[in-house]
Design an enzyme around this catalytic site. Structure first.
Site, PDB file in Angstrom:
ATOM      1  N   CYS A 236       0.843  -1.207   0.000  1.00 63.10           N
ATOM      2  CA  CYS A 236       0.000   0.000   0.000  1.00 63.10           C
ATOM      3  C   CYS A 236       0.873   1.250   0.000  1.00 63.10           C
ATOM      4  CB  CYS A 236      -0.876   0.016   1.246  1.00 63.10           C
ATOM      5  SG  CYS A 236      -1.902  -1.434   1.393  1.00 63.10           S
TER       6      CYS A 236
ATOM      7  N   ARG B 266       4.830   0.684  -6.166  1.00 60.40           N
ATOM      8  CA  ARG B 266       4.700  -0.252  -5.027  1.00 60.40           C
ATOM      9  C   ARG B 266       3.684  -1.353  -5.312  1.00 60.40           C
ATOM     10  NH1 ARG B 266       6.552   2.076  -0.153  1.00 60.40           N
ATOM     11  NH2 ARG B 266       4.962   1.079   1.119  1.00 60.40           N
TER      12      ARG B 266
ATOM     13  N   TRP C 262      -2.943  -2.485  -1.740  1.00 60.51           N
ATOM     14  CA  TRP C 262      -2.513  -3.808  -2.199  1.00 60.51           C
ATOM     15  C   TRP C 262      -3.213  -4.778  -1.284  1.00 60.51           C
ATOM     16  CZ3 TRP C 262       0.619  -7.984  -0.519  1.00 60.51           C
ATOM     17  CH2 TRP C 262       1.118  -8.816  -1.551  1.00 60.51           C
TER      18      TRP C 262
ATOM     19  N   ASN D 290      -1.416   1.239   5.945  1.00 58.94           N
ATOM     20  CA  ASN D 290      -0.534   0.263   5.293  1.00 58.94           C
ATOM     21  C   ASN D 290      -0.090  -0.705   6.373  1.00 58.94           C
ATOM     22  OD1 ASN D 290       1.220  -1.172   3.716  1.00 58.94           O
ATOM     23  ND2 ASN D 290       2.859   0.364   3.772  1.00 58.94           N
ATOM     24  N   GLY D 291      -0.369  -1.998   6.167  1.00 63.96           N
ATOM     25  CA  GLY D 291       0.037  -2.999   7.156  1.00 63.96           C
ATOM     26  C   GLY D 291      -1.104  -3.962   7.422  1.00 63.96           C
TER      27      GLY D 291
ATOM     28  N   GLU E 127      19.467 -15.480  -9.675  1.00 67.79           N
ATOM     29  CA  GLU E 127      18.987 -14.103  -9.872  1.00 67.79           C
ATOM     30  C   GLU E 127      18.490 -13.900 -11.303  1.00 67.79           C
ATOM     31  OE1 GLU E 127      18.028 -11.909  -8.072  1.00 67.79           O
ATOM     32  OE2 GLU E 127      17.950 -10.126  -9.321  1.00 67.79           O
TER      33      GLU E 127
ATOM     34  N   LYS F 220      14.664 -12.668 -12.208  1.00 65.62           N
ATOM     35  CA  LYS F 220      14.414 -11.488 -13.046  1.00 65.62           C
ATOM     36  C   LYS F 220      13.483 -11.832 -14.204  1.00 65.62           C
ATOM     37  CE  LYS F 220      15.389  -8.439 -11.143  1.00 65.62           C
ATOM     38  NZ  LYS F 220      15.560  -9.065  -9.910  1.00 65.62           N
TER      39      LYS F 220
ATOM     40  N   GLU G 173       9.854 -12.735 -12.922  1.00 66.25           N
ATOM     41  CA  GLU G 173       9.012 -11.689 -12.298  1.00 66.25           C
ATOM     42  C   GLU G 173       8.584 -10.611 -13.281  1.00 66.25           C
ATOM     43  OE1 GLU G 173      10.666  -9.336  -9.129  1.00 66.25           O
ATOM     44  OE2 GLU G 173      12.686  -9.566  -9.864  1.00 66.25           O
TER      45      GLU G 173
ATOM     46  N   HIS H 169      20.298 -35.331 -12.870  1.00 64.64           N
ATOM     47  CA  HIS H 169      19.676 -36.164 -11.827  1.00 64.64           C
ATOM     48  C   HIS H 169      18.163 -36.020 -11.823  1.00 64.64           C
ATOM     49  CE1 HIS H 169      23.565 -37.280 -10.196  1.00 64.64           C
ATOM     50  NE2 HIS H 169      23.928 -36.027 -10.409  1.00 64.64           N
TER      51      HIS H 169
ATOM     52  N   LYS I 290       6.989  -3.568  -4.548  1.00 65.40           N
ATOM     53  CA  LYS I 290       8.400  -3.210  -4.398  1.00 65.40           C
ATOM     54  C   LYS I 290       8.893  -3.514  -2.983  1.00 65.40           C
ATOM     55  CE  LYS I 290      12.386  -1.527  -5.576  1.00 65.40           C
ATOM     56  NZ  LYS I 290      13.240  -2.367  -6.443  1.00 65.40           N
TER      57      LYS I 290
END
Ligand code: AGP
Length: 589
Positions: free
Chosen positions: A2, A28, A74, A98-99, A464, A468, A471, A487, A584
């Site tokens: 949020c 965000r 969000w 927010n939370g 990484e 990338k 996402e 394997h 974010k």
């Protein structure tokens, strides 16, 4: 996560300021937006599901208003729809949040018994109701906020307007970030600096349980004993422009192109001809590195470098696991927490758990003054500047640079060899960020599955590179130790399955090439990213990486992985800076 914005003042239209602040926080991630504003001493609320552009259609920006709060939601409790979007209002209190209020259901029962009715399924509406409930007993806003701060469990950052005092904007936080920004005859609140950088770079960081009472001329901060306290006024180093796109199509591309400068700024902050601004780490004989996502991937690189060169055992864990498991540490353990935002809930919870056990903590953080930075014993700031794109690039590179610096520091290695190599990195990066990977992206962007393989430190880079790609391009991808593929997973390789193979370690390159040949023999389309000059028919594309000291090699190797992911996402027409479902800063657990 949020986003919260708020304005009180006489110089600007409060609604416009709050909406433009929300637009600066769009990175965000959110699914609805809303604003509450005063007009002729009356409080109005407008909110809509979807993007801010939907909200703006319903707003008359000619309205004169000098107090407003805004929110991008969000969804955590209740689906993303208009009813559940913020601001929420009950009785005399209108708030944005927010939370997560973890005990909202028990409070809701108490409030229903007290006659309150609810329209939404959110914890935030419960919080507004509880504020009104307490206020109805004491008729004192500060006492009310102080009391609810002791009752609410979980995390919160609130922007608060009370109908009985439209000359003040109130704020309260615990764990979730919130800043109070200072203007001339006007003041602001925001979840993050980009929301206010257009107007001011002066801000105050609210600490947990502190209450802010803000009007156009003054900012009063009260502690948990309701004593007025003085807070330091910080200045954000960046500018509004530096947190905007500056001609690039996406923030992500702009931030990749900032990497040469970010590397230089990070090095210069901690090393010239000697180390500086670093805590004494000499007493520790074992290290834990705890983080999430890309920050975790930098921890894997840190582990490899510190164990190989400093001969100190390093354990790397994702924070969401570490915080719940039994960990083996003692007074000679250093726990390093890595976080770009400095607000990631699982990483922050891990920090608090370790501190309760009396263990020393060092955080590697990008956002100055963020919760993880402030609550760690030591902090080393990455110098990446404001990173807007949800997919981290320059902050990741800065974190890897910090681990190289820490390794050099632990071994007191400031040899001419390494310093010369460091001096070459910015120009190598400058070339790297300008290489075009469209042809390779064209070859793979329609794939359903893409594999990354590597050994040793290159496997950490595979992790990484895979994240990338996933996402921002929404293609399934997996990173595998090159020697492990046979394997089981090699059964998934079929004609034209893209395999991105990374090898920058000469001691392992032959073995990695053997693994590449195994997938090539089964029809894979191989992209070979290497500092080796070995050639052959075992790859379809080869990306040559400049060779440098192993401490610095990953800093160069990561760039093509970031750019390939970017180009593939563009071809897939994805929302590169704000990928679906992502945020974010993940301040929920
Ligand atoms: C990385 O591109 C992702 N955005 C995500 O994995 C991120 O690294 C993770 O959420 C950790 O965030 P932090 O560094 O702010 O703690």
């Amino acid at each position: 996560m949020c986003g919260i914005t708020g304005y009180i003042g006489k110089n600007k239209n409060a609604i416009s300021v709050v909406i433009s602040g929300l637009e600066a926080l769009e990175y965000r991630g959110y699914d609805s937006a809303g604003v509450a504003y005063t007009e002729n001493n009356k409080l109005n609320i407008i909110k809509e599901q979807g993007k801010i552009v939907n909200l703006k259609k319903n707003i008359d920006f000619d309205i004169e208003s000098n107090l407003a709060i805004g929110h991008t939601r969000w969804a955590t409790h209740g689906e993303p729809n208009k009813i559940n979007s913020h601001p929420h209002s009950q009785g005399k209190f209108t708030i944005v949040h927010n939370g997560i209020i973890e005990n909202y259901l028990e409070l809701k029962k108490e409030l229903i018994n007290a006659g309150y009715e609810f329209k939404s399924s959110t914890d935030t509406e419960v919080a507004a109701s509880y504020m009104d409930f307490i206020y109805s007993k004491n008729n004192d806003i500060l006492k009310t906020l102080n009391e609810v701060s002791k009752v609410f469990r979980g995390s919160y950052a609130f922007g608060i307007i009370c109908n009985d005092d439209l000359n003040n904007l109130y704020a309260l936080r615990k764990t979730s970030p919130l800043i109070i920004a200072k203007g001339e005859n006007e003041n602001y609140i925001a979840s993050d600096v980009p929301a206010i950088l257009k107007y001011t770079n002066k801000y105050i960081l609210l600490d947990d349980f502190e209450i802010a009472k803000i009007n156009s001329n003054e900012i009063k901060i009260y502690n948990q004993d309701l004593e007025l306290i003085q807070k330091e006024i910080l200045e954000f180093e960046g500018t509004f422009e530096s947190s905007m796109k500056c001609g690039y199509e996406h923030f992500m591309l702009k931030e990749i192109h900032e990497e040469p400068t970010v590397f230089e700024n990070t090095i210069n902050a901690y090393l010239d001809d000697d180390f500086k601004n670093l805590p004494d780490l000499s007493k520790y004989d074992n290290i834990h590195i705890v983080a999430c996502g890309s920050a975790y991937h930098t921890g894997l690189i840190g582990k490899y470098l510190i164990e190989k060169y400093a001969k100190i055992p390093v354990y790397v864990e994702v924070a969401s696991e570490y915080r719940y498991k039994h960990n083996f540490y003692d007074k000679k353990t250093l726990v390093i927490l890595v976080s770009q935002s400095g607000e990631t809930a699982d990483t922050l919870a891990s920090l608090r758990k370790v501190k309760e056990d009396g263990i020393d903590t060092l955080s590697i953080v990008n956002v100055v003054g963020s919760s993880i930075a402030r609550e760690s014993k030591y902090v080393i700031y990455t110098k990446a500047g404001c990173e807007i794109a949800v997919a981290t690039t320059k902050a990741y590179l800065s974190q890897v640079t910090i681990f190289a610096i820490i390794t050099m520091y632990l071994t007191n290695n400031k040899s001419k060899e390494i310093l010369d190599e460091i001096n070459n990195i910015p120009s190598i990066l400058e070339n790297s960020v300008n290489i075009d990977y469209k042809e390779i992206a064209n070859e793979i962007y329609k794939s359903k599955n893409i594999f990354f393989i590597g050994r040793g430190i290159d496997y950490a880079l595979c992790m990484e590179g895979s994240l990338k790609l996933k996402e921002i391009s929404y293609i399934n991808s997996v990173a595998y130790q090159a020697g492990e593929l046979k394997h089981g997973t090699i059964s998934l390789i079929e004609k034209d399955t893209p395999v991105i193979a990374i090898s920058t370690d000469d001691t392992l390159v032959e073995k990695t090439i053997s693994n590449i040949k195994e997938v090539k023999a089964r029809g894979a389309k191989v992209i070979f990213i290497t500092s080796s000059d070995i050639d052959g028919d075992f790859y379809d594309y080869k990306i040559n990486i400049k060779r440098t000291h192993e401490l610095l090699q990953s800093i160069i190797t990561i760039v093509p992985l970031q750019l390939i992911a970017y180009e593939v996402a563009k071809l897939n027409e994805c929302d590169i800076d704000k990928p679906r479902n992502l945020a974010k800063s993940v301040t929920v657990e």
